[in-house]
Design a protein around this motif. Sequence first.
Motif, PDB file in Angstrom:
ATOM      1  N   ASN A 107      38.446  43.139  45.398  1.00  0.00           N
ATOM      2  CA  ASN A 107      36.974  42.214  44.061  1.00  0.00           C
ATOM      3  C   ASN A 107      37.474  41.467  42.715  1.00  0.00           C
ATOM      4  OD1 ASN A 107      34.462  40.810  44.368  1.00  0.00           O
ATOM      5  ND2 ASN A 107      34.266  42.154  43.060  1.00  0.00           N
ATOM      6  N   ASN A 108      37.819  40.633  43.362  1.00  0.00           N
ATOM      7  CA  ASN A 108      38.415  39.749  42.494  1.00  0.00           C
ATOM      8  C   ASN A 108      39.317  39.426  41.778  1.00  0.00           C
ATOM      9  OD1 ASN A 108      35.381  38.620  40.610  1.00  0.00           O
ATOM     10  ND2 ASN A 108      35.403  40.734  39.665  1.00  0.00           N
ATOM     11  N   PHE A 109      40.015  39.333  43.074  1.00  0.00           N
ATOM     12  CA  PHE A 109      41.859  39.190  42.946  1.00  0.00           C
ATOM     13  C   PHE A 109      41.899  38.096  43.697  1.00  0.00           C
ATOM     14  CE2 PHE A 109      42.409  43.851  42.001  1.00  0.00           C
ATOM     15  CZ  PHE A 109      44.157  43.368  41.297  1.00  0.00           C
ATOM     16  N   THR A 110      42.491  37.176  44.046  1.00  0.00           N
ATOM     17  CA  THR A 110      42.880  35.589  44.340  1.00  0.00           C
ATOM     18  C   THR A 110      43.591  34.964  44.454  1.00  0.00           C
ATOM     19  OG1 THR A 110      40.406  35.392  43.225  1.00  0.00           O
ATOM     20  CG2 THR A 110      41.233  33.586  44.447  1.00  0.00           C
ATOM     21  N   PHE A 111      44.719  34.975  45.421  1.00  0.00           N
ATOM     22  CA  PHE A 111      46.115  34.699  45.743  1.00  0.00           C
ATOM     23  C   PHE A 111      45.660  32.981  46.390  1.00  0.00           C
ATOM     24  CE2 PHE A 111      46.572  38.674  45.859  1.00  0.00           C
ATOM     25  CZ  PHE A 111      47.208  38.930  45.158  1.00  0.00           C
ATOM     26  N   THR A 112      46.912  32.435  45.994  1.00  0.00           N
ATOM     27  CA  THR A 112      46.477  30.818  46.356  1.00  0.00           C
ATOM     28  C   THR A 112      48.216  30.291  46.585  1.00  0.00           C
ATOM     29  OG1 THR A 112      46.684  29.564  44.445  1.00  0.00           O
ATOM     30  CG2 THR A 112      44.275  29.920  45.310  1.00  0.00           C
ATOM     31  N   VAL A 113      48.301  29.552  47.836  1.00  0.00           N
ATOM     32  CA  VAL A 113      49.273  28.770  48.113  1.00  0.00           C
ATOM     33  C   VAL A 113      48.982  27.409  48.241  1.00  0.00           C
ATOM     34  CG1 VAL A 113      50.131  30.099  50.747  1.00  0.00           C
ATOM     35  CG2 VAL A 113      50.989  29.346  48.982  1.00  0.00           C
ATOM     36  N   ASN A 114      50.167  26.475  48.069  1.00  0.00           N
ATOM     37  CA  ASN A 114      50.051  25.094  48.680  1.00  0.00           C
ATOM     38  C   ASN A 114      51.164  24.807  49.143  1.00  0.00           C
ATOM     39  OD1 ASN A 114      52.050  24.290  47.052  1.00  0.00           O
ATOM     40  ND2 ASN A 114      50.788  23.378  45.699  1.00  0.00           N
ATOM     41  N   ASN A 115      51.514  23.212  49.866  1.00  0.00           N
ATOM     42  CA  ASN A 115      52.129  23.207  51.356  1.00  0.00           C
ATOM     43  C   ASN A 115      53.471  23.101  50.235  1.00  0.00           C
ATOM     44  OD1 ASN A 115      50.627  20.651  49.405  1.00  0.00           O
ATOM     45  ND2 ASN A 115      52.084  19.618  50.132  1.00  0.00           N
TER      46      ASN A 115
ATOM     47  N   ALA B  43      40.244  40.164  35.108  1.00  0.00           N
ATOM     48  CA  ALA B  43      40.245  40.331  34.116  1.00  0.00           C
ATOM     49  C   ALA B  43      40.106  41.895  33.088  1.00  0.00           C
ATOM     50  CB  ALA B  43      39.309  39.492  32.873  1.00  0.00           C
ATOM     51  N   GLY B  44      40.819  42.665  32.307  1.00  0.00           N
ATOM     52  CA  GLY B  44      40.887  43.814  32.022  1.00  0.00           C
ATOM     53  C   GLY B  44      41.371  44.961  32.796  1.00  0.00           C
ATOM     54  N   SER B  45      41.428  44.380  34.070  1.00  0.00           N
ATOM     55  CA  SER B  45      41.921  45.329  34.684  1.00  0.00           C
ATOM     56  C   SER B  45      43.385  46.455  34.439  1.00  0.00           C
ATOM     57  CB  SER B  45      41.952  44.928  36.583  1.00  0.00           C
ATOM     58  OG  SER B  45      43.021  43.608  36.974  1.00  0.00           O
ATOM     59  N   GLY B  46      44.080  45.113  33.890  1.00  0.00           N
ATOM     60  CA  GLY B  46      45.612  45.688  33.738  1.00  0.00           C
ATOM     61  C   GLY B  46      46.515  45.159  34.734  1.00  0.00           C
ATOM     62  N   TRP B  47      46.276  44.073  35.580  1.00  0.00           N
ATOM     63  CA  TRP B  47      46.716  43.933  36.536  1.00  0.00           C
ATOM     64  C   TRP B  47      46.913  41.589  35.652  1.00  0.00           C
ATOM     65  CZ3 TRP B  47      48.127  45.172  41.091  1.00  0.00           C
ATOM     66  CH2 TRP B  47      48.734  46.386  41.323  1.00  0.00           C
TER      67      TRP B  47
ATOM     68  N   LYS C  57      50.936  46.743  39.780  1.00  0.00           N
ATOM     69  CA  LYS C  57      50.853  46.186  38.190  1.00  0.00           C
ATOM     70  C   LYS C  57      51.160  46.232  37.107  1.00  0.00           C
ATOM     71  CE  LYS C  57      46.860  48.685  35.690  1.00  0.00           C
ATOM     72  NZ  LYS C  57      46.168  49.989  35.467  1.00  0.00           N
ATOM     73  N   GLY C  58      51.757  45.721  36.354  1.00  0.00           N
ATOM     74  CA  GLY C  58      52.392  45.802  35.439  1.00  0.00           C
ATOM     75  C   GLY C  58      53.346  44.261  34.752  1.00  0.00           C
ATOM     76  N   ASP C  59      53.833  43.914  36.159  1.00  0.00           N
ATOM     77  CA  ASP C  59      54.458  42.829  36.256  1.00  0.00           C
ATOM     78  C   ASP C  59      54.229  41.766  35.846  1.00  0.00           C
ATOM     79  OD1 ASP C  59      56.525  44.341  38.164  1.00  0.00           O
ATOM     80  OD2 ASP C  59      55.440  43.022  40.679  1.00  0.00           O
ATOM     81  N   ALA C  60      55.363  41.636  35.573  1.00  0.00           N
ATOM     82  CA  ALA C  60      55.759  40.012  34.146  1.00  0.00           C
ATOM     83  C   ALA C  60      54.868  38.821  35.415  1.00  0.00           C
ATOM     84  CB  ALA C  60      56.261  39.677  33.281  1.00  0.00           C
TER      85      ALA C  60
END
Length: 157
Positions: free
Chosen positions: A118-126, A136-140, A151-154
């Motif tokens: 929940n609260n993860f959202t990914f997008t991609v466009n053309n 927020a506040g999850s460490g992701w 988790k922790g990737d920059a």
Amino acid sequence: MTVSPRPRIRRPSRGFTLIEVMVVVAIIGILAAISYPSYRDYVIRGRLVDATNGLSTMRADMERHFQDQRTYATVPPFITPCARGVATRTFGDFVVTCIGLLDAGNYTLQAAGSGVTNNFTFTVNNLDVRTTAAPAGSGWTSCVTRWITKKGDACPP
């Protein structure tokens, strides 16, 4: 004559003392406190793949349509994948939708999570611009240039 008391036979103790039981309970509690967050992150990481796979599948459908029709929009009798039947598809914990078919040359796809994701959202466009919005506040990490699935990737600049 005095009768001496019978020597007592010492029996081996049976069971555990309270201290021994409490030490075992404390050790189990410490191990659980350390391992549960790692396990939860592992489960989330495994389910984020559903979003990236779903977006890649829908993007491939849109690109195939463009290759055949030279537009992302519907050209009768061919219907764009973003308008076929229901424009949403479910991949695991994620619902992938077309949030924008702005014109014949642009589109945006979004995967919104539910449950553990929940609260993860990914997008991609053309243009293959990928974004990640993490809770927020999850460490992701949230990112506007790529999908973050660990988790922790920059987020690169």
